[in-house]
Design an enzyme around this catalytic site. Structure first.
Site, short mmCIF file in Angstrom:
data_model
loop_
_atom_site.label_atom_id
_atom_site.label_comp_id
_atom_site.label_asym_id
_atom_site.label_seq_id
_atom_site.Cartn_x
_atom_site.Cartn_y
_atom_site.Cartn_z
N ASN A 179 -36.62 -50.88 37.27
CA ASN A 179 -38.06 -50.87 37.55
C ASN A 179 -38.25 -50.23 38.92
O ASN A 179 -37.95 -50.86 39.94
CB ASN A 179 -38.58 -52.32 37.52
CG ASN A 179 -40.02 -52.43 37.98
OD1 ASN A 179 -40.73 -51.42 38.07
ND2 ASN A 179 -40.46 -53.65 38.26
N LYS B 72 -40.95 -49.50 40.38
CA LYS B 72 -42.17 -49.93 41.08
C LYS B 72 -42.89 -48.68 41.63
O LYS B 72 -42.91 -47.66 40.97
CB LYS B 72 -41.83 -50.96 42.15
CG LYS B 72 -40.96 -52.09 41.58
CD LYS B 72 -40.80 -53.26 42.48
CE LYS B 72 -39.93 -54.31 41.78
NZ LYS B 72 -39.84 -55.55 42.51
N HIS C 110 -45.63 -58.39 35.11
CA HIS C 110 -44.72 -58.50 36.26
C HIS C 110 -45.37 -59.38 37.32
O HIS C 110 -46.58 -59.34 37.52
CB HIS C 110 -44.41 -57.11 36.82
CG HIS C 110 -43.29 -57.14 37.82
ND1 HIS C 110 -43.49 -57.54 39.12
CD2 HIS C 110 -41.97 -56.86 37.71
CE1 HIS C 110 -42.33 -57.50 39.77
NE2 HIS C 110 -41.39 -57.09 38.94
N GLU D 68 -45.59 -59.13 40.40
CA GLU D 68 -46.39 -58.41 41.40
C GLU D 68 -47.78 -58.09 40.85
O GLU D 68 -48.77 -58.11 41.59
CB GLU D 68 -45.64 -57.13 41.84
CG GLU D 68 -44.46 -57.48 42.74
CD GLU D 68 -43.29 -56.52 42.70
OE1 GLU D 68 -43.43 -55.39 42.21
OE2 GLU D 68 -42.19 -56.91 43.17
N GLU E 261 -37.83 -63.73 35.70
CA GLU E 261 -37.71 -63.24 37.08
C GLU E 261 -38.28 -64.28 38.04
O GLU E 261 -39.49 -64.30 38.28
CB GLU E 261 -38.49 -61.93 37.24
CG GLU E 261 -37.99 -60.81 36.37
CD GLU E 261 -38.33 -59.45 36.99
OE1 GLU E 261 -37.39 -58.67 37.19
OE2 GLU E 261 -39.50 -59.20 37.28
N GLY F 152 -36.63 -58.96 45.21
CA GLY F 152 -36.66 -58.16 46.44
C GLY F 152 -36.25 -58.93 47.68
O GLY F 152 -36.44 -58.47 48.80
N SER G 98 -33.10 -59.39 42.39
CA SER G 98 -31.95 -59.04 43.23
C SER G 98 -30.65 -58.84 42.45
O SER G 98 -29.57 -59.20 42.92
CB SER G 98 -31.76 -60.06 44.36
OG SER G 98 -32.91 -60.07 45.20
P1 PGA Z 1 -35.44 -56.59 42.61
O1 PGA Z 1 -36.75 -56.52 41.68
O2 PGA Z 1 -34.26 -56.24 41.73
O3 PGA Z 1 -35.67 -55.58 43.69
O4 PGA Z 1 -35.34 -57.99 43.12
C1 PGA Z 1 -36.72 -56.99 40.36
C2 PGA Z 1 -38.07 -56.80 39.70
O5 PGA Z 1 -39.10 -56.99 40.36
O6 PGA Z 1 -38.14 -56.47 38.50
#
Ligand code: PGA
Length: 246
Positions: A9, A11, A93, A95, A165, A171, A210
């Site tokens: 992803n 983003k 997601h 976010e 998640e 992140g 992560s």
């Molecule tokens: P990350 O993000 O691997 O940077 O923690 C995962 C995601 O938001 O899908």
């Protein structure tokens, strides 16, 4: 047997030249037993479709609108992402839920639309740090799963991907332990089983938060973890290659 699925992803990151270099490297290292793909900003979807046309590669959007068309400035429909070349879409997601007010009801409508259009939906669920510390993680995730899958049928379960998640792991560099991730993915499968019976065995459940080359093996060895949704580590071709060749 559920095939493993690793989705990067990006983003709001990347560019056309980065994508071209990335696929140039990655295409030599795809694994025949692992499904791989990228969820990209809308503007890069058609480029990925073109560059990956001779590859088995999932081309995903990171969101879409639940309606087909209309006066929704700034939005993009399922037909539009499909026309650009997407065959999959991330929905709900954390976010999008946190910054754009995306609700469980909207995620449910989007999920139904994705299935109607034969797009592979990757539905994200997960608890916040506060919810985990208060012991409310199962309740939170169960609610999200039940609301997302409302109105679907058992026969849809092999066409749906759920990504667990935990928000505190996204992140932050903090990955859930293999045991915690497996426990939650097994819990999610149990919730799906209560709703749809034995077809729950067909739902692919990913872990995200992560994920990186150093922890992918531990996660992928778990019974109920069928792959990973990867943010940061999916931007670098060498890391992505390591992830899909765990
Ligand atoms: P990350 O993000 O691997 O940077 O923690 C995962 C995601 O938001 O899908």
């Amino acid at each position: 047997m559920r095939r493993k699925l690793i989705v990067g992803n990006w983003k709001m990151n990347g560019s056309l030249s980065h994508l071209e270099d990335f696929i140039d490297e990655v295409k030599l290292h795809l694994h025949p037993d692992v499904d791989a793909g990228l969820a990209l900003p809308y503007t890069l979807i058609s480029a990925l479709k073109l560059i990956s046309k001779n590859l088995e590669f999932l081309v995903a959007a990171q969101n879409m609108h639940e309606l087909d068309s209309g006066a929704y400035t700034g939005e993009v429909s399922s037909d539009m992402i499909q026309e650009a070349g997407a065959n999959a879409v991330i929905l709900g997601h954390s976010e999008r839920r946190a910054y754009y007010g995306e609700t469980d009801e909207a995620v449910n409508l989007k999920l139904k639309k994705a299935l109607e259009k034969s797009l592979l939906p990757i539905v994200c669920v997960g608890e916040s740090l506060e919810e985990r510390e208060e012991g409310r993680h199962e309740e939170k995730v169960e609610g999200q799963v039940v609301k997302a899958l409302k109105g679907l049928s058992a026969g849809d379960m092999d066409k749906v991907v759920v990504a667990y998640e935990p928000i505190w792991a996204i992140g932050t560099g903090k990955t859930a332990s293999g045991e915690d991730a497996e426990a939650m993915c097994a819990f999610i499968r149990g919730v799906v089983e209560q709703l749809f019976g034995p077809e729950a065995e067909k739902v692919r459940i990913l872990y995200g938060g992560s994920v990186k080359p150093s922890n992918i093996v531990e996660l992928m060895n778990k019974e109920n973890i069928d792959g990973a949704l990867v943010g940061g580590a999916s931007l670098k071709a060498s890391d992505f290659i390591a992830l899909i060749n765990f």
